[in-house]
Design a protein around this motif. Sequence first.
Motif, PDB file in Angstrom:
ATOM      1  N   GLY A  54      -6.098   1.627 -42.885  1.00 36.26           N
ATOM      2  CA  GLY A  54      -5.808   0.207 -43.062  1.00 36.26           C
ATOM      3  C   GLY A  54      -5.314  -0.501 -41.812  1.00 36.26           C
ATOM      4  N   ARG A  55      -5.085   0.284 -40.732  1.00 30.46           N
ATOM      5  CA  ARG A  55      -4.542  -0.271 -39.483  1.00 30.46           C
ATOM      6  C   ARG A  55      -3.197  -0.975 -39.682  1.00 30.46           C
ATOM      7  NH1 ARG A  55      -9.443  -0.629 -36.413  1.00 30.46           N
ATOM      8  NH2 ARG A  55     -10.370   1.374 -36.930  1.00 30.46           N
ATOM      9  N   GLN A  56      -2.478  -0.554 -40.699  1.00 30.05           N
ATOM     10  CA  GLN A  56      -1.161  -1.150 -40.929  1.00 30.05           C
ATOM     11  C   GLN A  56      -0.161  -0.506 -39.968  1.00 30.05           C
ATOM     12  OE1 GLN A  56      -0.219  -3.671 -43.191  1.00 30.05           O
ATOM     13  NE2 GLN A  56      -2.452  -3.887 -43.166  1.00 30.05           N
ATOM     14  N   VAL A  57       0.591  -1.354 -39.266  1.00 29.77           N
ATOM     15  CA  VAL A  57       1.602  -0.860 -38.339  1.00 29.77           C
ATOM     16  C   VAL A  57       2.976  -1.050 -38.962  1.00 29.77           C
ATOM     17  CG1 VAL A  57       2.690  -1.235 -36.089  1.00 29.77           C
ATOM     18  CG2 VAL A  57       0.205  -1.414 -36.310  1.00 29.77           C
ATOM     19  N   HIS A  58       3.797  -0.009 -38.938  1.00 24.64           N
ATOM     20  CA  HIS A  58       5.185  -0.236 -39.315  1.00 24.64           C
ATOM     21  C   HIS A  58       6.127   0.428 -38.326  1.00 24.64           C
ATOM     22  CE1 HIS A  58       5.041   3.709 -41.359  1.00 24.64           C
ATOM     23  NE2 HIS A  58       6.331   3.712 -41.121  1.00 24.64           N
ATOM     24  N   ARG A  59       7.269  -0.210 -38.171  1.00 25.06           N
ATOM     25  CA  ARG A  59       8.243   0.301 -37.219  1.00 25.06           C
ATOM     26  C   ARG A  59       8.977   1.484 -37.826  1.00 25.06           C
ATOM     27  NH1 ARG A  59      12.705  -3.267 -33.810  1.00 25.06           N
ATOM     28  NH2 ARG A  59      14.022  -1.492 -33.227  1.00 25.06           N
ATOM     29  N   VAL A  60       9.123   2.553 -37.043  1.00 25.80           N
ATOM     30  CA  VAL A  60       9.730   3.793 -37.539  1.00 25.80           C
ATOM     31  C   VAL A  60      11.204   3.875 -37.157  1.00 25.80           C
ATOM     32  CG1 VAL A  60       9.675   6.315 -37.358  1.00 25.80           C
ATOM     33  CG2 VAL A  60       7.528   5.040 -37.509  1.00 25.80           C
ATOM     34  N   SER A 120     -19.335  11.974 -29.782  1.00 27.95           N
ATOM     35  CA  SER A 120     -20.249  10.843 -29.600  1.00 27.95           C
ATOM     36  C   SER A 120     -19.815   9.919 -28.469  1.00 27.95           C
ATOM     37  CB  SER A 120     -20.311  10.029 -30.891  1.00 27.95           C
ATOM     38  OG  SER A 120     -19.046   9.412 -31.129  1.00 27.95           O
ATOM     39  N   GLY A 121     -18.563  10.015 -28.045  1.00 29.20           N
ATOM     40  CA  GLY A 121     -18.066   9.072 -27.055  1.00 29.20           C
ATOM     41  C   GLY A 121     -17.662   7.738 -27.648  1.00 29.20           C
ATOM     42  N   ARG A 122     -17.767   7.603 -28.944  1.00 32.46           N
ATOM     43  CA  ARG A 122     -17.436   6.323 -29.570  1.00 32.46           C
ATOM     44  C   ARG A 122     -15.945   5.994 -29.383  1.00 32.46           C
ATOM     45  NH1 ARG A 122     -16.451   4.550 -34.992  1.00 32.46           N
ATOM     46  NH2 ARG A 122     -16.267   6.735 -35.571  1.00 32.46           N
ATOM     47  N   LEU A 123     -15.695   4.726 -29.071  1.00 32.06           N
ATOM     48  CA  LEU A 123     -14.337   4.272 -28.787  1.00 32.06           C
ATOM     49  C   LEU A 123     -13.891   3.349 -29.913  1.00 32.06           C
ATOM     50  CD1 LEU A 123     -12.333   4.452 -26.370  1.00 32.06           C
ATOM     51  CD2 LEU A 123     -13.358   2.354 -25.520  1.00 32.06           C
ATOM     52  N   THR A 124     -12.705   3.600 -30.456  1.00 35.17           N
ATOM     53  CA  THR A 124     -12.177   2.750 -31.522  1.00 35.17           C
ATOM     54  C   THR A 124     -10.826   2.214 -31.084  1.00 35.17           C
ATOM     55  OG1 THR A 124     -13.208   4.236 -33.118  1.00 35.17           O
ATOM     56  CG2 THR A 124     -11.597   2.663 -33.976  1.00 35.17           C
ATOM     57  N   GLN A 125     -10.685   0.896 -31.102  1.00 39.33           N
ATOM     58  CA  GLN A 125      -9.408   0.300 -30.714  1.00 39.33           C
ATOM     59  C   GLN A 125      -8.523   0.165 -31.939  1.00 39.33           C
ATOM     60  OE1 GLN A 125      -9.693  -3.394 -28.574  1.00 39.33           O
ATOM     61  NE2 GLN A 125      -7.485  -3.489 -28.229  1.00 39.33           N
ATOM     62  N   LEU A 126      -7.271   0.639 -31.822  1.00 37.48           N
ATOM     63  CA  LEU A 126      -6.371   0.589 -32.974  1.00 37.48           C
ATOM     64  C   LEU A 126      -5.360  -0.543 -32.894  1.00 37.48           C
ATOM     65  CD1 LEU A 126      -5.503   4.316 -33.775  1.00 37.48           C
ATOM     66  CD2 LEU A 126      -7.240   2.859 -34.785  1.00 37.48           C
ATOM     67  N   THR A 127      -4.783  -0.763 -31.715  1.00 36.98           N
ATOM     68  CA  THR A 127      -3.812  -1.858 -31.583  1.00 36.98           C
ATOM     69  C   THR A 127      -4.392  -2.892 -30.639  1.00 36.98           C
ATOM     70  OG1 THR A 127      -2.643  -0.928 -29.666  1.00 36.98           O
ATOM     71  CG2 THR A 127      -1.876  -0.249 -31.848  1.00 36.98           C
ATOM     72  N   ASP A 128      -3.943  -4.130 -30.769  1.00 40.85           N
ATOM     73  CA  ASP A 128      -4.426  -5.187 -29.887  1.00 40.85           C
ATOM     74  C   ASP A 128      -3.346  -6.249 -29.759  1.00 40.85           C
ATOM     75  OD1 ASP A 128      -5.849  -6.899 -28.345  1.00 40.85           O
ATOM     76  OD2 ASP A 128      -7.274  -7.511 -29.902  1.00 40.85           O
ATOM     77  N   ASP A 129      -2.399  -5.990 -28.909  1.00 42.18           N
ATOM     78  CA  ASP A 129      -1.388  -7.030 -28.700  1.00 42.18           C
ATOM     79  C   ASP A 129      -0.786  -6.908 -27.311  1.00 42.18           C
ATOM     80  OD1 ASP A 129       1.518  -5.643 -30.348  1.00 42.18           O
ATOM     81  OD2 ASP A 129      -0.129  -4.701 -29.277  1.00 42.18           O
ATOM     82  N   ALA A 130      -0.094  -7.964 -26.908  1.00 44.40           N
ATOM     83  CA  ALA A 130       0.413  -8.066 -25.542  1.00 44.40           C
ATOM     84  C   ALA A 130       1.766  -7.395 -25.412  1.00 44.40           C
ATOM     85  CB  ALA A 130       0.483  -9.533 -25.131  1.00 44.40           C
ATOM     86  N   ALA A 131       1.786  -6.102 -25.645  1.00 48.27           N
ATOM     87  CA  ALA A 131       2.997  -5.304 -25.441  1.00 48.27           C
ATOM     88  C   ALA A 131       2.527  -3.952 -24.948  1.00 48.27           C
ATOM     89  CB  ALA A 131       3.771  -5.156 -26.747  1.00 48.27           C
ATOM     90  N   ILE A 132       3.441  -3.174 -24.380  1.00 48.94           N
ATOM     91  CA  ILE A 132       3.080  -1.804 -24.023  1.00 48.94           C
ATOM     92  C   ILE A 132       2.921  -1.017 -25.320  1.00 48.94           C
ATOM     93  CG2 ILE A 132       3.905   0.328 -22.949  1.00 48.94           C
ATOM     94  CD1 ILE A 132       5.362  -1.427 -20.871  1.00 48.94           C
ATOM     95  N   ASP A 192      -1.658  15.339 -40.913  1.00 51.56           N
ATOM     96  CA  ASP A 192      -2.852  15.169 -41.733  1.00 51.56           C
ATOM     97  C   ASP A 192      -3.943  14.364 -41.022  1.00 51.56           C
ATOM     98  OD1 ASP A 192      -1.924  12.581 -41.760  1.00 51.56           O
ATOM     99  OD2 ASP A 192      -1.534  12.498 -43.921  1.00 51.56           O
ATOM    100  N   GLY A 193      -3.692  13.917 -39.804  1.00 50.90           N
ATOM    101  CA  GLY A 193      -4.707  13.188 -39.051  1.00 50.90           C
ATOM    102  C   GLY A 193      -5.000  11.788 -39.580  1.00 50.90           C
ATOM    103  N   GLN A 194      -4.184  11.311 -40.503  1.00 49.81           N
ATOM    104  CA  GLN A 194      -4.457  10.001 -41.114  1.00 49.81           C
ATOM    105  C   GLN A 194      -3.690   8.864 -40.459  1.00 49.81           C
ATOM    106  OE1 GLN A 194      -6.835   9.726 -43.672  1.00 49.81           O
ATOM    107  NE2 GLN A 194      -7.136  11.797 -42.892  1.00 49.81           N
ATOM    108  N   SER A 195      -2.703   9.191 -39.647  1.00 50.45           N
ATOM    109  CA  SER A 195      -1.928   8.136 -38.990  1.00 50.45           C
ATOM    110  C   SER A 195      -1.437   8.633 -37.641  1.00 50.45           C
ATOM    111  CB  SER A 195      -0.736   7.712 -39.868  1.00 50.45           C
ATOM    112  OG  SER A 195       0.172   8.784 -40.003  1.00 50.45           O
ATOM    113  N   LEU A 196      -0.971   7.695 -36.826  1.00 44.25           N
ATOM    114  CA  LEU A 196      -0.466   8.024 -35.492  1.00 44.25           C
ATOM    115  C   LEU A 196       0.914   7.416 -35.312  1.00 44.25           C
ATOM    116  CD1 LEU A 196      -3.583   6.947 -33.419  1.00 44.25           C
ATOM    117  CD2 LEU A 196      -2.773   9.292 -33.583  1.00 44.25           C
ATOM    118  N   LEU A 197       1.773   8.141 -34.605  1.00 43.74           N
ATOM    119  CA  LEU A 197       2.993   7.541 -34.086  1.00 43.74           C
ATOM    120  C   LEU A 197       2.665   7.004 -32.700  1.00 43.74           C
ATOM    121  CD1 LEU A 197       5.540  10.412 -34.841  1.00 43.74           C
ATOM    122  CD2 LEU A 197       5.300   8.270 -36.122  1.00 43.74           C
ATOM    123  N   PHE A 198       3.333   5.942 -32.266  1.00 48.64           N
ATOM    124  CA  PHE A 198       3.182   5.514 -30.877  1.00 48.64           C
ATOM    125  C   PHE A 198       4.427   4.758 -30.436  1.00 48.64           C
ATOM    126  CE2 PHE A 198       2.112   0.966 -31.417  1.00 48.64           C
ATOM    127  CZ  PHE A 198       1.774   0.920 -32.759  1.00 48.64           C
TER     128      PHE A 198
END
Lengths: 174, 478
Positions: B369-375, B325-337, B346-352
Motif C-alpha cells: 500500500g506504500r503506507q508510511v508510518h513513523r516508528v 530484470s533490472g526493474r526499478l521501483t520507487q517507494l518514497t518521493d519527498d524532499a527529505a533524506i 517477511d519481505g512485505q515492508s521496509l524500515l528506513f
Amino acid sequence: MKANLKWAMMLVMAVALAACSSKPDDTNTTSIVGGDQAIGAGVGSNPDFDDSMDARMAKILGIEKNTVYFDFDSDVIKADYLPILQANADYLKKHPKARILIAGNADPRGSREYNIGLGQRRADVVRQRLTMMGVTANQMRTVSYGSEKPAVSGNDDYAYSQDRRDDITYDNAG
Amino acid sequence: MKKYIPLLFGDTRSIVGVGLRACPKRATTIGSCPYVRMRSLKYSIWVLIMGLMTFFTTPASAALDIEITRGVVRSIPIAIVPFDVNNPNNPNDIARIISNDLNHSGQFQVMPQSRLPQQPHDADAVSADLWKTLGLDDLVIGSATLTDNGQTKADMTLLDLFHSNQSTPTVLMRQSYTVANSQTRALAHHISDIIYEKLTGEKGVFSTRLAYVTVEPLPNNPRHKRYSLMISDVDGHNAKPLLTSTQPIMSPDWSPDGRSVAYVSFETKLPQIFTSDVATGQRRLISSFAGINGAPSFSPDSRSLAVALSMGRTNPNIYIIDLGSGRLTQLTDDAAINTEPSWAPDGQSLLFTSDRGGAPQIYSIDLAGRQVHRVTYLGAYNASAMYLPGSSTKISLLHRDDRGFNIAIYDLQSGTMQTLTQGGYIESPSPAPNGRMIVYSTNVGGRRMLGMVSSNGQVNIRLPEVSGDAQAPAWSPY
C-alpha cells in the motif's frame, strides 16, 4: 519519468553485462581480489592523485584553499566564503572547458549513510550558488562523501568544524 | 592503562542476577531447572575467583585476542582442556579457539587454561570431583593429532559434570573429525557451534563471517587513504580483502545465502553500488545513477536490493532494484533524506531513516500500500535500523541521547528503547543471525575499531585490532 528510469536501468545492466563478459577493466586504483587470493597490484604503488593541481588552482584563483566550511547541522553558505565562490565562478566563466567537482562532507558523528545525505545538501547549495553567479550546469559535478573523507582525525569540535565542508577540485582547468 | 578489563569490575550489578539465569534447553538431561537457585552461591564464588584470576593473569599483549570490555556472571561455567596432545600451549590449538568463541558469546565463562586441575584427553581419565569442586557445569575434552598426509585428526567429547552424581561424568556428545590442516580453525568454530547449540538450545554463530571496511594511509602518500572491503571470520581472524581502492567503500550488506556482498564504491570518485561474489571476487555493477547511490540491502529472498538513490536531485529516496530484470521501483518521493532501507523478515515492508520530521527517525513503509508510518519518537536522532533476527518486534538501531551515539534495541510492541552501549561515538550496528549479538564500529583512542554487544546489553567485546580504522561492519547470515 518511468520511461527514463527504465532506460537508465537498462544502461546500467548493459554496463554490468559488458563488465562480466570482458576481463576486469578497472582503474589503476582499484583492485578486485578473490576470496582466497592474495591482494593484487598494490594500490599504493600507483596513486593517481595530483595534489599539486589543487594548490596550483588555488594560486590562480587567488585563494588560500578551495574549501567552504559549514556550521553544525547547517547547509547555509556563510558570507566569509562568498569570495571563494566568486573567484571560482569568474574563472569558470572565462574558461568554459574547465570542469569542477564539488564534494560535500559531514562530520563523523552518526549514521554514515545519513551523512551522505547531509553532504549532498552541502554540495548542492554551492552548485546552486555558482549557478546564480552564472556558471553553466555542465561545468559542475557534485558528490557527497558524507563522513568517509574526514579532513582531520579526531573527535572534538575543532575536528568536526574542519570536516563539515565542500572541497572544490578541478578535473580540468580548461 | 589496562588493555583487558576483568569481568567482575565491568558491571557489578549483574552479580545480583546470578539466580535468574535462564535454563539451558538440555532436554536430554534435565526437564526443568530447579537447580538454579541452589547452585547460585557456589557459582558466584567461582565467578569471583575467575574474575580475580583474569585480573592477575592477563598478559599485556592482549591486542590479538578478543577483549571483553564488559561481562556478566549470568553465564554457563565451562572448561575446555587443550586438544593438542604434544603441545598444550599451542596458540592455534582447537581448544583455545573454542575458548575464545565461547567467551566471546557472552553465554559462557571459560576457565583459563592455567587453572585447569587436570588436562585429560579421554573421558576415562576425567576425575569429576576435581572439576565439580570448582563449580563447573560442563567440560570439553578432546585430542588433535597430525596425520602423515597433512591432515588433522580430532575428536571432541562434551561432558556434563553438574548432573553426574558419580565420579564418572555424563557424556553429552562425542564427535570425531578428519580435516585438512588448513581447516582446523573452521573445525574449531564448528565445534563451538555444536557445543553452544547443545547447551543453550540456540544456533551458534561462530562459523559466520563479517564484512567491514578498513581505512589506512597510503604508504607513499599519507594524505590519501587505502580503503579495503574485508571479509573475515567472526572472531576477526582470516581477514582477506574483497576489494581495495583509493576512494571510499561503504555499507556492505550480505545476501541472505551468504554468497555475495553488496556495497557502495566511490572508485570513479562518484558512488556506485556493486555486488561481489565472496568466493570468486567476481562482481556486478548494480546502480550508477546520477547523485547518491547508497545503502544497499538484500531482500530476504535475495532477488532484489533496496537502495537509496537521489537521481540527480539533492535528497535520496528509497527504491527497489529487481536483480533479475533490472526493474526499478520507487517507494518514497519527498524532499527529505530517505535512506538506510532494511527489510522486515517477511519481505512485505521496509524500515528506513528519514529526516522528513526535521531530524532523522525510523519510518516503515509497506510495499503493497506504500503506507508510511513513523516508528521511533524517543530521542532526537535514530538511524540505521534493522530487525533483530528471530524477532518481528525488536529492531536494533543507532540512537543518540545525552551520552552520544549508541546502539539501542527498540521494542515495537512496548515502545521502549534500551540503550546497549556507552561509548558515544558508535555507528553501523549489524545484528548476528541468531539475534544474540550486534557488531558495530566505535572510536577507541582516535581509531575506529569493531565491537560487539549482546542484545541484552550485558556483554560488550572488542574485536582484534586491524591496521588502520575498521568501520561499517556487516554480520553474515548462517
